[in-house]
Design a protein around this motif. Structure first.
Motif, PDB file in Angstrom:
ATOM      1  N   LEU A 177      11.135   6.143  -6.517  1.00 10.27           N
ATOM      2  CA  LEU A 177       9.950   6.847  -7.417  1.00 10.27           C
ATOM      3  C   LEU A 177       8.903   6.005  -7.796  1.00 10.27           C
TER       4      LEU A 177
ATOM      5  N   VAL B 177       6.954   5.374  -4.510  1.00  7.18           N
ATOM      6  CA  VAL B 177       6.202   6.188  -4.014  1.00  7.18           C
ATOM      7  C   VAL B 177       5.148   6.726  -4.883  1.00  7.18           C
TER       8      VAL B 177
ATOM      9  N   ARG C 263       3.922  11.870  -1.544  1.00  6.90           N
ATOM     10  CA  ARG C 263       4.452  13.000  -2.371  1.00  6.90           C
ATOM     11  C   ARG C 263       5.423  13.862  -1.775  1.00  6.90           C
TER      12      ARG C 263
ATOM     13  N   ALA D 258       8.898  15.146  -0.219  1.00  2.00           N
ATOM     14  CA  ALA D 258      10.283  14.885  -0.482  1.00  2.00           C
ATOM     15  C   ALA D 258      11.212  16.149  -0.105  1.00  2.00           C
TER      16      ALA D 258
ATOM     17  N   THR E 260      14.896  18.113  -1.253  1.00  2.70           N
ATOM     18  CA  THR E 260      15.691  17.993  -2.164  1.00  2.70           C
ATOM     19  C   THR E 260      16.735  19.048  -2.037  1.00  2.70           C
TER      20      THR E 260
ATOM     21  N   LEU F  40      13.339  11.028   0.107  1.00  6.79           N
ATOM     22  CA  LEU F  40      11.966  10.756   0.201  1.00  6.79           C
ATOM     23  C   LEU F  40      11.476  10.027   1.588  1.00  6.79           C
TER      24      LEU F  40
END
Length: 285
Positions: free
Chosen positions: A101, A104, A110, A112, A114, A121
């Motif tokens: 993160l 990133v 940005r 990703a 989930t 990512l």
């Protein structure tokens, strides 16, 4: 997202993280076991494609897969060691996620995906593998820097008589050794049978060979008084065979100093040192 890239990346990441988790928990899995654990970790990432599950199901899945992955890599004979490895493995995954993160945010990416407490990512797989290697390397470096160097092992020479034959062994102190003769309640000397076998009399060797082979009803050597001492370890509890001896002597520069009567018991495994063949507790001498 390509399935083959996802599986291969997670496989290699898990291998690095399992190496680090093993180092932190004091365990080392064989190569085949490590491959099995890494493969299971790669397969567990496929929940990313499953329909959304209830939160408790997601948490249970994560806990179960962490335990299964570490069990595949390091075994499950000791529950405490398994849970320790699983906790370290989970903590390293969280640390790796934080590092990703951070990368990133630094790069401005940005995008990703989930699902079910799993995050994918859209960053380079090489970056993920590099960060995994950095985590593993940081753990190894930290352990090397913080690991205390073992103090020189202090050994003493001990002498006793068994089956009419005098025996001399080197013994080292062990603060965790609290075994006692159940009859006299005196502390006993714990001898590694593989390390001391060449110095033992033939009748004692024959009896111990039968005992450790499973013949616990074998007759002890003529004239020897059998002692069975309960012994508990982190893995299991067992009875160690041994013999009462008329006296154990401490070998000094001025001769042999009698320590009184006690017993010697035999462990089936080597102590892993060429400096001594026996262990004694703080209350032995």
């Amino acid at each position: 997202m390509y399935l083959d890239v996802l599986l291969l990346t997670n496989f290699l990441m898990a291998y690095f993280l399992l190496l680090a988790a093993g180092a932190l928990s004091g365990q080392r899995g064989g190569f085949v076991r490590m491959l099995a654990g890494s493969g299971l970790a790669a397969m567990s990432s496929l929940i990313l494609f499953a329909p959304p599950q209830p939160y408790l199901v997601q948490v249970a899945y994560k806990i179960t897969t962490a335990l299964a992955i570490t069990a595949a890599a390091f075994g499950w004979r000791s529950k405490r060691r398994l849970i320790t490895a699983a906790c370290w493995y989970a903590a390293l995954n969280i640390a790796l996620a934080g590092a990703v993160l951070l990368a990133v945010l630094r790069t401005g990416t940005r995008a990703a995906d989930t699902a079910n407490l799993t995050v994918y990512l859209h960053v380079s797989p090489l970056l993920l593998l590099a960060l995994s290697g950095v985590c593993c390397g940081a753990v190894d470096l930290g352990l090397r820097l913080l690991m205390r160097r073992d103090a020189p092992i202090k050994t003493v020479g001990l002498e006793f008589e068994l089956c009419g034959q005098p025996i001399r062994l080197r013994a080292a102190p062990d603060t965790g050794c609290h075994l006692r003769d159940p009859i006299t309640c005196l502390p006993v000397l714990v001898v590694s049978y593989p390390d001391a076998k060449a110095r033992l009399p033939g009748p004692a060797v024959d009896f111990l060979e039968q005992w450790f082979a499973g013949a616990t009803q074998a007759d002890p050597p003529p004239g020897a008084r059998l002692r069975l001492v309960p012994c508990g370890t982190a893995a299991d509890r067992t009875l160690l065979p041994g013999f009462a001896v008329p006296g154990i002597g401490l070998i000094t520069e001025k001769g042999v100093l009698g320590l009184g009567r006690s017993a010697v018991v035999f462990a089936p495994r080597s102590f892993g040192s060429t400096a001594y063949e026996a262990l004694y507790g703080n209350d032995f001498l």
